[in-house]
Design an enzyme around this catalytic site. Structure first.
Site, short mmCIF file in Angstrom:
data_model
loop_
_atom_site.label_atom_id
_atom_site.label_comp_id
_atom_site.label_asym_id
_atom_site.label_seq_id
_atom_site.Cartn_x
_atom_site.Cartn_y
_atom_site.Cartn_z
N TRP A 106 39.79 0.56 3.03
CA TRP A 106 41.18 0.46 2.55
C TRP A 106 41.42 -0.81 1.76
O TRP A 106 42.09 -0.78 0.72
CB TRP A 106 42.15 0.59 3.73
N ASP A 180 48.25 -4.80 5.10
CA ASP A 180 48.34 -3.33 5.18
C ASP A 180 48.15 -2.99 6.64
O ASP A 180 47.04 -3.02 7.17
CB ASP A 180 47.24 -2.71 4.31
N LYS A 204 50.32 7.46 10.70
CA LYS A 204 49.32 7.15 11.72
C LYS A 204 49.98 6.92 13.07
O LYS A 204 49.54 7.43 14.08
CB LYS A 204 48.50 5.91 11.32
C1 LIG Z 1 45.84 5.93 5.82
C2 LIG Z 1 45.80 4.57 5.24
C3 LIG Z 1 46.20 4.32 3.92
C4 LIG Z 1 46.55 5.41 2.95
O1 LIG Z 1 47.82 5.87 3.10
P1 LIG Z 1 48.37 7.06 2.17
O2 LIG Z 1 49.68 7.33 2.84
O3 LIG Z 1 47.41 8.18 2.22
O4 LIG Z 1 48.54 6.52 0.82
C5 LIG Z 1 46.18 3.01 3.46
N1 LIG Z 1 45.79 2.00 4.26
C6 LIG Z 1 45.40 2.21 5.53
C7 LIG Z 1 44.95 1.06 6.36
C8 LIG Z 1 45.39 3.50 6.05
O5 LIG Z 1 44.99 3.72 7.32
#
Ligand SMILES: *Cc1c(COP(=O)(O)O)cnc(C)c1O
Length: 373
Positions: A106, A180, A204
């Site tokens: 990521w 993030d 998530k």
């Molecule tokens: C799932 C995830 C993303 C991507 O998110 P989207 O909603 O698919 O754009 C980005 N960063 C992390 C750490 C993730 O787990």
């Protein structure tokens, strides 16, 4: 609230992921008529008093849960984590320089996307370790003039988590830290003294896909590049209380129910976020301890930075992967297949996964080992 008569299977999906039963039941009971309004939440104007109350409550509950200081704005946006990979540099970089700490898939994506908007510098990377340990902050080569420093505080695919956020000031950097936190938001407290901006998709650990949470310190607003779409300009979104355009109303409502559920959790003396964190620690310890003690399974991540939320693991004999997965499905343990880039298995054990679910997984793994070793 009635509980389902037969328990649902335990769902280990990395995302979109399992939700607390109580949240889904409550949403189901209010689907056609939210609290006597005669409307379902999906059918309401985002500017009406009913949705206004839902949104205000959701924001207040999230602020309480994560102890978000008053000088931070909570924004409800769209675009997901990948959207933020562009939105953050458009808002914060001023077209200059930003530092990236590469710790897995990521953060690698975040760095790549940011290159379109600024000079994106890799200040540290664990690629040589196959993303199995965090680069020591003392070794980071931070820029003097970075507009921000990006880290992915929990790498969902590689199962690597910062157990403590870096203290950039102590490392000699004046730049704000951007995290993030998509895949561990609300699983543990956040040290806001060390953070300028946090973003995460809801799918998530908070609710349905389509809602993105951004928590941003107010001095970081108002510096967006001209090319930044108005709907993605943090200042515009903040000035309009996340209602510049139609926000993802259903996602905000469900996340709001999740925040209420989180606030009500208890573990012994602990409540809310502290209770949830204690439970998450216990769940992760149970699973990692079992894997480490078994010659049949392996987790390759350094113990100092193993994720409490996403546990990638491998069978020593990978020819048994399909048998492991089909047996797991029969045992009521869903979505354990690892990400294609890493292979093996991955158990995502977010807030909605009870300890009993991890116990059921460990029992299954023990039994599978006994019958195949
Ligand atoms: C799932 C995830 C993303 C991507 O998110 P989207 O909603 O698919 O754009 C980005 N960063 C992390 C750490 C993730 O787990």
């Amino acid at each position: 609230m009635t509980r389902p008569t037969s328990p649902r299977p335990y769902n280990f999906s990395a995302g979109p992921a399992a939700m607390p039963d109580a949240v889904l039941e409550r949403a189901a009971s209010e689907m056609l008529d939210w609290q006597g309004s005669g409307m379902g939440v999906m059918e309401m104007s985002h500017r009406g008093k009913e949705f206004g109350a839902i949104c205000t409550q959701a924001e207040a509950d999230l602020r309480f849960l994560l102890a978000v200081p008053e000088n931070f704005h909570i924004l409800f946006m769209q675009g997901g984590g990948l959207g933020e990979n562009a939105i953050v540099p458009m808002n914060l970089s001023r077209g200059t320089r930003a530092d990236f700490i590469i710790t897995g898939s990521w953060s690698t994506k975040s760095h790549k996307e940011a290159q379109r908007y600024c000079t994106a510098n890799i200040a540290a990377t664990n690629a040589a370790d196959q993303h199995t340990r965090l680069p020591d902050p003392a070794s980071w080569r931070l820029s003097d003039d970075a507009s921000y420093v990006h880290v992915c505080s929990n790498e969902t695919i590689h199962g690597v988590e910062f157990q403590e956020l870096p203290d950039l000031a102590a490392l000699g950097s004046k730049a704000p830290l951007v995290i993030d936190f998509s895949s561990h938001v609300a699983s543990r407290p956040v040290d806001w003294n060390r953070v300028g901006l946090a973003f995460g998709g809801a799918q998530k650990n908070l609710g349905p896909a389509g809602l993105t949470i951004v928590i941003v310190r107010d001095d970081l607003l108002g510096h967006a590049l001209d090319i930044c779409p108005s709907a993605f300009n943090y200042k515009t979104v903040a000035d309009n209380g996340s209602m510049y355009n139609t926000p993802p109303t259903w996602g905000i409502y469900i996340a709001g129910l999740t925040f209420q559920w989180l606030r009500a959790q208890t573990e012994g003396e602990l409540t809310g976020m502290a209770a949830m964190e204690a439970r998450n620690i216990a769940k992760a310890r149970l699973l990692y301890d079992f894997i480490d003690a078994s010659p049949f399974y392996v987790n390759k991540v350094d113990p100092s930075c193993r994720s409490r939320m996403n546990v990638p693991f491998f069978l020593n004999d990978e020819s048994r992967n399909d048998a492991f997965l089909s047996g797991a499905r029969e045992a009521g343990l869903l979505q354990l297949k690892g990400h294609k880039s890493v292979g093996g298995m991955r158990a995502s054990i977010y807030n909605a996964m009870p300890l009993a679910g991890v116990q059921a997984l460990v029992s299954y793994m023990r039994e599978f080992e006994r019958s195949h070793a």
